[in-house]
Design a protein around this motif. Structure first.
Motif, PDB file in Angstrom:
ATOM      1  N   GLU A 155      26.101 -27.032 -42.690  1.00 48.64           N
ATOM      2  CA  GLU A 155      25.167 -26.068 -43.262  1.00 48.64           C
ATOM      3  C   GLU A 155      23.717 -26.387 -42.892  1.00 48.64           C
ATOM      4  OE1 GLU A 155      26.146 -26.008 -47.396  1.00 48.64           O
ATOM      5  OE2 GLU A 155      28.104 -25.136 -47.041  1.00 48.64           O
ATOM      6  N   THR A 156      23.512 -26.705 -41.618  1.00 50.83           N
ATOM      7  CA  THR A 156      22.190 -27.074 -41.115  1.00 50.83           C
ATOM      8  C   THR A 156      21.801 -26.149 -39.971  1.00 50.83           C
ATOM      9  OG1 THR A 156      22.557 -29.389 -41.704  1.00 50.83           O
ATOM     10  CG2 THR A 156      20.819 -28.950 -40.104  1.00 50.83           C
ATOM     11  N   THR A 157      20.516 -25.793 -39.930  1.00 52.16           N
ATOM     12  CA  THR A 157      19.968 -25.027 -38.817  1.00 52.16           C
ATOM     13  C   THR A 157      19.165 -25.965 -37.927  1.00 52.16           C
ATOM     14  OG1 THR A 157      19.830 -23.002 -40.123  1.00 52.16           O
ATOM     15  CG2 THR A 157      18.458 -23.103 -38.161  1.00 52.16           C
ATOM     16  N   VAL A 158      19.429 -25.913 -36.610  1.00 52.50           N
ATOM     17  CA  VAL A 158      18.786 -26.817 -35.654  1.00 52.50           C
ATOM     18  C   VAL A 158      18.094 -26.002 -34.576  1.00 52.50           C
ATOM     19  CG1 VAL A 158      19.190 -28.620 -33.927  1.00 52.50           C
ATOM     20  CG2 VAL A 158      20.488 -28.620 -36.060  1.00 52.50           C
ATOM     21  N   THR A 159      16.848 -26.350 -34.261  1.00 54.73           N
ATOM     22  CA  THR A 159      16.130 -25.718 -33.160  1.00 54.73           C
ATOM     23  C   THR A 159      15.343 -26.779 -32.398  1.00 54.73           C
ATOM     24  OG1 THR A 159      14.123 -25.259 -34.463  1.00 54.73           O
ATOM     25  CG2 THR A 159      15.846 -23.574 -34.484  1.00 54.73           C
ATOM     26  N   GLY A 160      14.845 -26.410 -31.218  1.00 53.26           N
ATOM     27  CA  GLY A 160      13.916 -27.262 -30.483  1.00 53.26           C
ATOM     28  C   GLY A 160      14.565 -28.176 -29.461  1.00 53.26           C
ATOM     29  N   ILE A 161      13.665 -28.883 -28.725  1.00 54.29           N
ATOM     30  CA  ILE A 161      14.065 -29.843 -27.698  1.00 54.29           C
ATOM     31  C   ILE A 161      13.287 -31.139 -27.940  1.00 54.29           C
ATOM     32  CG2 ILE A 161      14.182 -30.299 -25.224  1.00 54.29           C
ATOM     33  CD1 ILE A 161      14.027 -27.299 -24.753  1.00 54.29           C
ATOM     34  N   PRO A 162      13.953 -32.218 -28.333  1.00 55.07           N
ATOM     35  CA  PRO A 162      15.360 -32.267 -28.730  1.00 55.07           C
ATOM     36  C   PRO A 162      15.576 -31.533 -30.045  1.00 55.07           C
ATOM     37  CG  PRO A 162      14.292 -34.331 -29.254  1.00 55.07           C
ATOM     38  CD  PRO A 162      13.271 -33.517 -28.508  1.00 55.07           C
ATOM     39  N   GLY A 163      16.806 -31.188 -30.325  1.00 55.84           N
ATOM     40  CA  GLY A 163      17.110 -30.421 -31.521  1.00 55.84           C
ATOM     41  C   GLY A 163      16.747 -31.158 -32.797  1.00 55.84           C
ATOM     42  N   ARG A 164      16.103 -30.413 -33.720  1.00 54.10           N
ATOM     43  CA  ARG A 164      15.739 -30.986 -35.013  1.00 54.10           C
ATOM     44  C   ARG A 164      16.289 -30.103 -36.120  1.00 54.10           C
ATOM     45  NH1 ARG A 164       9.245 -31.997 -34.023  1.00 54.10           N
ATOM     46  NH2 ARG A 164       9.430 -33.236 -32.124  1.00 54.10           N
ATOM     47  N   ALA A 165      16.735 -30.738 -37.184  1.00 60.12           N
ATOM     48  CA  ALA A 165      17.191 -29.976 -38.343  1.00 60.12           C
ATOM     49  C   ALA A 165      15.970 -29.372 -39.033  1.00 60.12           C
ATOM     50  CB  ALA A 165      17.958 -30.884 -39.294  1.00 60.12           C
ATOM     51  N   VAL A 166      15.937 -28.058 -39.144  1.00 56.61           N
ATOM     52  CA  VAL A 166      14.781 -27.381 -39.740  1.00 56.61           C
ATOM     53  C   VAL A 166      15.132 -26.677 -41.043  1.00 56.61           C
ATOM     54  CG1 VAL A 166      13.573 -27.066 -37.559  1.00 56.61           C
ATOM     55  CG2 VAL A 166      15.201 -25.336 -38.307  1.00 56.61           C
ATOM     56  N   LYS A 167      16.421 -26.604 -41.348  1.00 54.39           N
ATOM     57  CA  LYS A 167      16.798 -25.943 -42.587  1.00 54.39           C
ATOM     58  C   LYS A 167      18.188 -26.391 -42.995  1.00 54.39           C
ATOM     59  CE  LYS A 167      16.006 -21.518 -42.885  1.00 54.39           C
ATOM     60  NZ  LYS A 167      16.188 -20.046 -42.704  1.00 54.39           N
ATOM     61  N   GLN A 168      18.342 -26.633 -44.296  1.00 52.48           N
ATOM     62  CA  GLN A 168      19.664 -26.902 -44.850  1.00 52.48           C
ATOM     63  C   GLN A 168      19.823 -26.072 -46.109  1.00 52.48           C
ATOM     64  OE1 GLN A 168      19.623 -31.371 -44.909  1.00 52.48           O
ATOM     65  NE2 GLN A 168      21.617 -31.121 -43.982  1.00 52.48           N
ATOM     66  N   ARG A 169      20.990 -25.501 -46.253  1.00 60.57           N
ATOM     67  CA  ARG A 169      21.260 -24.671 -47.415  1.00 60.57           C
ATOM     68  C   ARG A 169      22.463 -25.216 -48.173  1.00 60.57           C
ATOM     69  NH1 ARG A 169      21.681 -18.548 -45.156  1.00 60.57           N
ATOM     70  NH2 ARG A 169      20.264 -18.714 -43.393  1.00 60.57           N
ATOM     71  N   GLY A 170      22.481 -24.903 -49.458  1.00 59.13           N
ATOM     72  CA  GLY A 170      23.665 -25.222 -50.224  1.00 59.13           C
ATOM     73  C   GLY A 170      24.756 -24.203 -49.996  1.00 59.13           C
ATOM     74  N   GLY A 171      24.385 -23.035 -49.471  1.00 60.69           N
ATOM     75  CA  GLY A 171      25.351 -21.967 -49.269  1.00 60.69           C
ATOM     76  C   GLY A 171      25.833 -21.885 -47.845  1.00 60.69           C
ATOM     77  N   ARG A 172      26.699 -20.920 -47.626  1.00 62.77           N
ATOM     78  CA  ARG A 172      27.335 -20.729 -46.328  1.00 62.77           C
ATOM     79  C   ARG A 172      26.400 -19.996 -45.383  1.00 62.77           C
ATOM     80  NH1 ARG A 172      31.282 -16.869 -44.596  1.00 62.77           N
ATOM     81  NH2 ARG A 172      32.863 -17.778 -43.245  1.00 62.77           N
TER      82      ARG A 172
END
Length: 218
Positions: A155-172
Motif C-alpha cells: 500500500e505504498t506509492t513510489v515515484t522518482g529516480i531512484p524510487g522513493r516512497a511518497v505515500k502510504q495508505r491504510g486502505g487499498r
C-alpha cells in the motif's frame, strides 16, 4: 478458462476495449499472455529450447518480452505493452496492471533469484524499472519512469529516480484505477519545503536586523 478470464479482465479495465473478442483478436497484451502459457509450460518441464522458441515468437509478434521462466498470476492487464521486459525469476501477482516500457529485471550481480516479486493488485506506470530480487508489496503504485532498486512495503506509492516512497495508505490502492499521473512528486515537495524554510529564515533575519537598528538608534 484462464485466458478467457484474462480477456474479460482487460475488457473491464480498458475503457478503449469495446468487447472481449476485440481484446482476444487485437490486443498485444493479451497475445503476450497467450504465448507465455506454452512457453512457461515447456520451461517447467525443462524443455528450454521449446520454451525459448515460444517466448521469442511472442516477443516478435507483440513487442513484449516475457522470459518463459517468469511466473504470472491471474488477471494481468498489460496496457499497450510495447517494450516490456520480464526476467526469468520475476513473479507477478494477481490483478496487476503494467504499462508499456516497464522492466522487471536484475542488476547483473545476483545468482538464483535475480528479479523482483510483484504482489497482488499492483500498478506499474509506463517506463518504470524495477531491478533486483526484492518484493513489491500488495496494492502498491509505481509511478511512470520510476527506478525502484529496493523492496517496497504494501500500500505504498513510489515515484522518482531512484524510487522513493511518497505515500502510504491504510486502505487499498486499486490498480484498476489506471491512474499513473496524479502521484506526488518528491523532488517538487522537497523544493517546497526548502522554499518555506528559506522564507522563514528571511523573515527571522529581517526581524533581527530591525531589532539591531533599534538598539543602535534608540
Amino acid at each position: 478458462m484462464s485466458l478467457w478470464s484474462d480477456a474479460k479482465n482487460i475488457t473491464q479495465k480498458d475503457p478503449a476495449a469495446k468487447n472481449v473478442w476485440e481484446v482476444i483478436l487485437l490486443y498485444a497484451g493479451f497475445h503476450a499472455l497467450v504465448w507465455h502459457k506454452p512457453a512457461h509450460f515447456f520451461y517447467r518441464r525443462r524443455l528450454f529450447f521449446l520454451a525459448r522458441l515460444f517466448s521469442q515468437l511472442g516477443r516478435h509478434f507483440t513487442g513484449i518480452e516475457i522470459h518463459p521462466g517468469a511466473t504470472i498470476g491471474k488477471n494481468l492487464f498489460i496496457d499497450h505493452g510495447m517494450g516490456i521486459v520480464v526476467g526469468e525469476t520475476a513473479v507477478i501477482g494477481d490483478n496487476c496492471t503494467i504499462y508499456h516500457g516497464v522492466t522487471l529485471g536484475g542488476t547483473g550481480k545476483d545468482i538464483g533469484k535475480r528479479h523482483p516479486t510483484i504482489g497482488n493488485n499492483v500498478l506499474i506506470g509506463a517506463g518504470a524499472k524495477i531491478l533486483g530480487p526484492f518484493s513489491i508489496g500488495d496494492n502498491c503504485q509505481i509511478g511512470a519512469n520510476a527506478v525502484v532498486l529496493r523492496g517496497i512495503p504494501p500500500e505504498t506509492t513510489v515515484t522518482g529516480i531512484p524510487g522513493r516512497a511518497v505515500k502510504q495508505r491504510g486502505g487499498r490502492i486499486p490498480s484498476s484505477d489506471l491512474d499513473q499521473v496524479h502521484l506526488p512528486d518528491p523532488v517538487f515537495q522537497e523544493f517546497l519545503r526548502l522554499n518555506d524554510a528559506i522564507a522563514k529564515l528571511q523573515l527571522r533575519c529581517g526581524e533581527l536586523e530591525k531589532a539591531l537598528q533599534e538598539r543602535q538608534n534608540p
